[in-house]
Write a protein that holds these residues in place. Structure first.
Motif, PDB file in Angstrom:
ATOM      1  N   LEU A 200     -22.324  10.833 -33.892  1.00  0.00           N
ATOM      2  CA  LEU A 200     -21.182  10.370 -32.702  1.00  0.00           C
ATOM      3  C   LEU A 200     -21.211   8.816 -32.750  1.00  0.00           C
ATOM      4  N   GLN A 201     -19.829   8.099 -32.451  1.00  0.00           N
ATOM      5  CA  GLN A 201     -19.931   6.571 -32.346  1.00  0.00           C
ATOM      6  C   GLN A 201     -19.529   6.025 -30.944  1.00  0.00           C
ATOM      7  N   THR A 202     -19.160   7.053 -30.023  1.00  0.00           N
ATOM      8  CA  THR A 202     -18.868   6.633 -28.660  1.00  0.00           C
ATOM      9  C   THR A 202     -20.121   5.717 -28.187  1.00  0.00           C
ATOM     10  N   GLU A 203     -19.859   4.726 -27.497  1.00  0.00           N
ATOM     11  CA  GLU A 203     -21.042   4.015 -27.088  1.00  0.00           C
ATOM     12  C   GLU A 203     -21.281   3.989 -25.470  1.00  0.00           C
ATOM     13  N   ALA A 204     -22.563   4.072 -24.988  1.00  0.00           N
ATOM     14  CA  ALA A 204     -22.685   3.765 -23.518  1.00  0.00           C
ATOM     15  C   ALA A 204     -23.655   2.718 -23.580  1.00  0.00           C
ATOM     16  N   VAL A 205     -23.254   1.485 -23.123  1.00  0.00           N
ATOM     17  CA  VAL A 205     -24.209   0.398 -23.281  1.00  0.00           C
ATOM     18  C   VAL A 205     -24.603  -0.164 -21.674  1.00  0.00           C
ATOM     19  N   LEU A 206     -25.878  -0.246 -21.495  1.00  0.00           N
ATOM     20  CA  LEU A 206     -26.264  -0.598 -20.166  1.00  0.00           C
ATOM     21  C   LEU A 206     -26.019  -1.983 -19.710  1.00  0.00           C
ATOM     22  N   ASP A 207     -25.388  -2.305 -18.525  1.00  0.00           N
ATOM     23  CA  ASP A 207     -25.239  -3.676 -18.336  1.00  0.00           C
ATOM     24  C   ASP A 207     -26.258  -3.872 -17.168  1.00  0.00           C
ATOM     25  N   VAL A 208     -27.325  -4.521 -17.307  1.00  0.00           N
ATOM     26  CA  VAL A 208     -28.233  -4.647 -16.554  1.00  0.00           C
ATOM     27  C   VAL A 208     -27.988  -5.333 -15.314  1.00  0.00           C
ATOM     28  N   SER A 209     -26.924  -6.497 -15.301  1.00  0.00           N
ATOM     29  CA  SER A 209     -26.514  -7.287 -14.281  1.00  0.00           C
ATOM     30  C   SER A 209     -25.641  -6.591 -13.148  1.00  0.00           C
ATOM     31  N   THR A 210     -24.893  -5.177 -13.609  1.00  0.00           N
ATOM     32  CA  THR A 210     -24.427  -4.640 -12.650  1.00  0.00           C
ATOM     33  C   THR A 210     -24.947  -3.261 -12.286  1.00  0.00           C
TER      34      THR A 210
ATOM     35  N   PRO B 192     -30.594  -3.141 -23.709  1.00  0.00           N
ATOM     36  CA  PRO B 192     -30.785  -4.271 -24.260  1.00  0.00           C
ATOM     37  C   PRO B 192     -32.382  -4.259 -24.662  1.00  0.00           C
ATOM     38  N   SER B 193     -32.794  -4.812 -25.637  1.00  0.00           N
ATOM     39  CA  SER B 193     -34.096  -4.735 -26.312  1.00  0.00           C
ATOM     40  C   SER B 193     -35.132  -5.608 -25.067  1.00  0.00           C
ATOM     41  N   GLN B 194     -36.152  -5.108 -24.978  1.00  0.00           N
ATOM     42  CA  GLN B 194     -37.086  -5.776 -24.237  1.00  0.00           C
ATOM     43  C   GLN B 194     -37.525  -7.223 -24.667  1.00  0.00           C
ATOM     44  N   ASP B 195     -37.445  -6.981 -25.912  1.00  0.00           N
ATOM     45  CA  ASP B 195     -37.581  -8.323 -26.561  1.00  0.00           C
ATOM     46  C   ASP B 195     -36.164  -9.169 -26.837  1.00  0.00           C
ATOM     47  N   SER B 196     -35.987 -10.024 -25.857  1.00  0.00           N
ATOM     48  CA  SER B 196     -34.765 -10.617 -25.620  1.00  0.00           C
ATOM     49  C   SER B 196     -33.943 -10.904 -27.015  1.00  0.00           C
ATOM     50  N   GLN B 197     -34.707 -11.380 -28.022  1.00  0.00           N
ATOM     51  CA  GLN B 197     -34.170 -11.606 -29.425  1.00  0.00           C
ATOM     52  C   GLN B 197     -33.469 -10.564 -30.165  1.00  0.00           C
ATOM     53  N   ALA B 198     -33.901  -9.295 -29.885  1.00  0.00           N
ATOM     54  CA  ALA B 198     -33.557  -8.394 -30.755  1.00  0.00           C
ATOM     55  C   ALA B 198     -32.010  -7.396 -30.483  1.00  0.00           C
ATOM     56  N   GLY B 199     -31.617  -7.820 -29.333  1.00  0.00           N
ATOM     57  CA  GLY B 199     -30.098  -7.375 -29.136  1.00  0.00           C
ATOM     58  C   GLY B 199     -30.152  -6.121 -28.488  1.00  0.00           C
ATOM     59  N   LEU B 200     -29.305  -4.995 -29.035  1.00  0.00           N
ATOM     60  CA  LEU B 200     -29.405  -3.829 -28.163  1.00  0.00           C
ATOM     61  C   LEU B 200     -30.142  -2.607 -29.215  1.00  0.00           C
ATOM     62  N   VAL B 201     -30.793  -1.853 -28.210  1.00  0.00           N
ATOM     63  CA  VAL B 201     -31.524  -0.930 -29.033  1.00  0.00           C
ATOM     64  C   VAL B 201     -30.817   0.456 -28.863  1.00  0.00           C
ATOM     65  N   ASP B 202     -30.579   1.157 -29.920  1.00  0.00           N
ATOM     66  CA  ASP B 202     -29.522   2.414 -30.032  1.00  0.00           C
ATOM     67  C   ASP B 202     -30.714   3.800 -29.914  1.00  0.00           C
ATOM     68  N   HIS B 203     -30.642   4.237 -28.937  1.00  0.00           N
ATOM     69  CA  HIS B 203     -31.482   5.248 -28.568  1.00  0.00           C
ATOM     70  C   HIS B 203     -30.979   6.843 -28.988  1.00  0.00           C
ATOM     71  N   GLY B 204     -29.846   6.756 -29.589  1.00  0.00           N
ATOM     72  CA  GLY B 204     -29.107   8.135 -30.098  1.00  0.00           C
ATOM     73  C   GLY B 204     -28.240   8.756 -28.913  1.00  0.00           C
ATOM     74  N   VAL B 205     -27.715   9.903 -29.270  1.00  0.00           N
ATOM     75  CA  VAL B 205     -26.684  10.460 -28.419  1.00  0.00           C
ATOM     76  C   VAL B 205     -27.138  11.254 -27.150  1.00  0.00           C
ATOM     77  N   HIS B 206     -26.592  10.673 -26.026  1.00  0.00           N
ATOM     78  CA  HIS B 206     -27.040  11.084 -24.827  1.00  0.00           C
ATOM     79  C   HIS B 206     -25.828  11.457 -24.000  1.00  0.00           C
ATOM     80  N   ALA B 207     -25.792  12.280 -22.826  1.00  0.00           N
ATOM     81  CA  ALA B 207     -24.586  12.914 -21.995  1.00  0.00           C
ATOM     82  C   ALA B 207     -24.510  11.999 -20.694  1.00  0.00           C
ATOM     83  N   PHE B 208     -23.495  11.488 -20.427  1.00  0.00           N
ATOM     84  CA  PHE B 208     -22.969  10.841 -19.217  1.00  0.00           C
ATOM     85  C   PHE B 208     -21.931  11.463 -18.684  1.00  0.00           C
ATOM     86  N   VAL B 209     -21.824  11.293 -17.341  1.00  0.00           N
ATOM     87  CA  VAL B 209     -20.856  11.785 -16.326  1.00  0.00           C
ATOM     88  C   VAL B 209     -19.646  10.908 -16.276  1.00  0.00           C
ATOM     89  N   VAL B 210     -18.534  10.874 -16.788  1.00  0.00           N
ATOM     90  CA  VAL B 210     -17.414   9.993 -16.569  1.00  0.00           C
ATOM     91  C   VAL B 210     -16.226  10.360 -15.926  1.00  0.00           C
TER      92      VAL B 210
END
Ligand SMILES: Cc1cc2nc3c(=O)[nH]c(=O)nc-3n(C[C@H](O)[C@H](O)[C@H](O)COP(=O)(O)OP(=O)(O)OC[C@H]3O[C@@H](n4cnc5c(N)ncnc54)[C@H](O)[C@@H]3O)c2cc1C
Length: 483
Positions: free
Chosen positions: A157-167, A203-221
């Motif tokens: 699956l391709q739908t994305e859920a990206v964490l915005d740490v600032s909000t 976001p990667s804990q290593d700030s250089q590495a961009g986003l880390v994809d952990h695979g498909v998870h479920a979210f309530v939207v």
């Protein structure tokens, strides 16, 4: 309606023949039969709740909503059963299948898929937030897994859920047209929220590495506001008329950077903290995904029960009609009931016998499922996964063939919409595809059997394989010669 066997002389003759007490048989088969009576009486004594044959999809959807609310008013709350008494939940699915398959599927989407995903993939906070509203159908919801480009291969699956740490929010997004959620039940008209399956990215804990994809998870939207309008960033389209099940409002959903709180991750198998740190007791992405899908086997068990219900109903219609219907006969005598012809018996009796077999097989599956939920035993989890896949595929394919045979056995009258066989055939067809395409499910079962076979015979001499096969053939292929 097709003439019942009471309506003709041949029917009366047939009726006087058998020394068979259906009450004893029912008592033996159905220990929850009181619920069946309650459900069937509700529809029998309120004919305005029965689906007619000539409804538009909008009228049919409205009817199914009314039927679902009537069940709730009657004190039959499928979510409570799904949560506390699985046996009752699956039995209800079987009963509803002969009221209207759209009702059975709508109830399955609301309670087993939407409700079940919140209960089984979420944690206590999610149960507290949604349980009552889902149960009372105040919060109609969806199970948004399939995408336009990916149905069977859900790991892609391709739908994305990206964490915005600032909000402290997830940003849910459909990256391209192939990732639009497609065929989603409850979406086109009713859904106010959905369990959305999306690739979890932090976001990667290593700030250089961009986003880390952990695979498909479920979210309530959340999808719609109280007035039923789509929320900002949510676009929904109706999937239109289908071959069957038009009482279910399937829709397509596109998300454009929709923001939901971090707690909307259904976090039973993995959590993400405020800083974006991901943790899970399950070490690999494939194990996490397997655990997630494993929690959803209830849907397949429900479909198997519904399919057995359809088989029983169709066989009853066809046999009853064939007993009453007369064609031809000896010269100067009354015409013969078509059920007396061997060709009719050869069509219908194997269906009747198989309906009994599948009744006991699905009871076995339901009992294993109940044990699995109670014990959480890992071996049982594997067994239920495999058995539910195999039995769902076998049962739905058999029932689909049986519906055509029953329709033909009833001749031209079997083709009248009012007699239901055609509608059941159209509605039930998709049972072979959703909750896992039958071919793909059988491949999974084959994989499990081969794995077991390899484990059993690894390193053993050929003779042990041979004696296993000899034993298997002796117990499975018993030939009884005719006397
Ligand atoms: C009425 C309806 C309601 C639905 N409701 C929902 C819903 O509420 N939520 C949701 O998330 N989804 C829903 N779905 C989607 C449904 O679950 C998918 O259609 C199903 O999983 C099959 O996926 P697909 O349609 O992409 O078929 P595909 O996976 O593209 O399969 C197409 C064909 O390819 C074959 N095939 C695929 N993989 C293999 C393989 N490895 N080897 C051999 N053959 C293969 C299949 O057997 C099939 O014949 C619904 C669908 C319908 C039609």
């Amino acid at each position: 309606m097709l003439l019942s066997r009471e309506d003709t002389a041949a029917g009366a003759a047939v009726r006087s023949l058998p020394r068979f007490d259906p009450y004893i048989m029912e008592t033996y088969l159905d220990d929850l039969r009181e619920m069946k009576r309650q459900v069937y009486d509700l529809f029998k004594y309120n004919p305005e709740l029965l689906t007619g044959p000539e409804l538009s999809k909008e009228e049919h959807r409205a009817m199914v909503r009314t039927q679902l609310r009537a069940l709730l008013k009657e004190g039959i709350n499928p979510l409570t059963f799904f949560d506390r008494d699985y046996k009752k939940y699956f039995y209800l699915a079987e009963c509803l299948s002969m009221v209207d398959l759209s009702l059975m599927v709508k109830s399955g989407v609301q309670y087993s898929l939407w409700g079940g995903s919140v209960l089984n993939l979420g944690t206590e906070q999610h149960r507290r937030a949604y349980y009552d509203d889902i149960g009372a159908f105040r919060l109609p919801g969806c199970f948004a897994m399939t995408e336009l480009k990916h149905g069977s291969n859900v790991a892609a699956l391709q739908t994305e859920a990206v964490l915005d740490v600032s909000t402290d929010e997830w940003v849910i997004n459909t990256p391209d047209e192939g990732a639009i959620k497609w065929w989603i039940g409850n979406a086109a008209e009713d859904g106010k929220a959905a369990t959305v399956f999306a690739r979890l990215k932090v976001p990667s804990q290593d700030s250089q590495a961009g986003l880390v994809d952990h695979g498909v998870h479920a979210f309530v939207v959340p999808l719609r506001d109280e007035a039923g309008r789509c929320l900002p960033g949510v676009e929904i389209h109706d999937c239109g008329y289908k071959v069957g099940l038009n009482g279910v409002d399937n829709g397509a959903i596109r998300f454009s950077h929709v923001r939901v709180p971090r707690m909307n991750l259904l976090d039973r198998f993995a959590t993400v903290d405020k800083s974006g740190r991901y943790s899970s007791p399950l070490t690999s992405e494939s194990r996490r995904f397997a655990a997630t899908l494993g929690e959803l086997t209830g849907g397949r068990v429900g479909l198997t029960c519904g399919s057995v219900g359809v088989l029983k109903g169709a066989v009853t219609i066809a046999i009853r009609y064939s007993a009453g219907r007369q064609q031809f006969g000896p010269p100067d005598s009354a015409e013969v009931s078509v059920l007396d012809y061997q060709s009719t018996q050869l069509k219908l009796m194997p269906l009747l016998a198989t309906a009994y077999c599948l009744h006991f097989a699905k009871d076995h599956l339901v009992n294993l499922y109940v044990d699995m939920k109670r014990t959480k035993d890992a071996l049982l989890v594997e067994e239920v996964h495999s058995l539910s896949a195999g039995l769902k595929a076998y049962t739905t394919a058999f029932t689909q063939d049986a519906l055509s045979i029953c329709r033909e056995a009833c001749g031209g009258h079997g083709y009248a919409a009012i007699n239901r066989l055609g509608q059941l055939r159209s509605d039930h067809d998709i049972f072979q595809t959703f909750e896992g395409d039958n071919t793909v499910l059988l491949q999974q079962v084959t994989g499990t059997l081969l794995k077991g076979y390899r484990a059993r015979f690894k390193g053993a001499p050929l003779s042990s394989t041979f004696s296993y096969l000899k034993q298997y053939v002796a117990s499975e292929l018993v030939w009884t010669p005719y006397e």
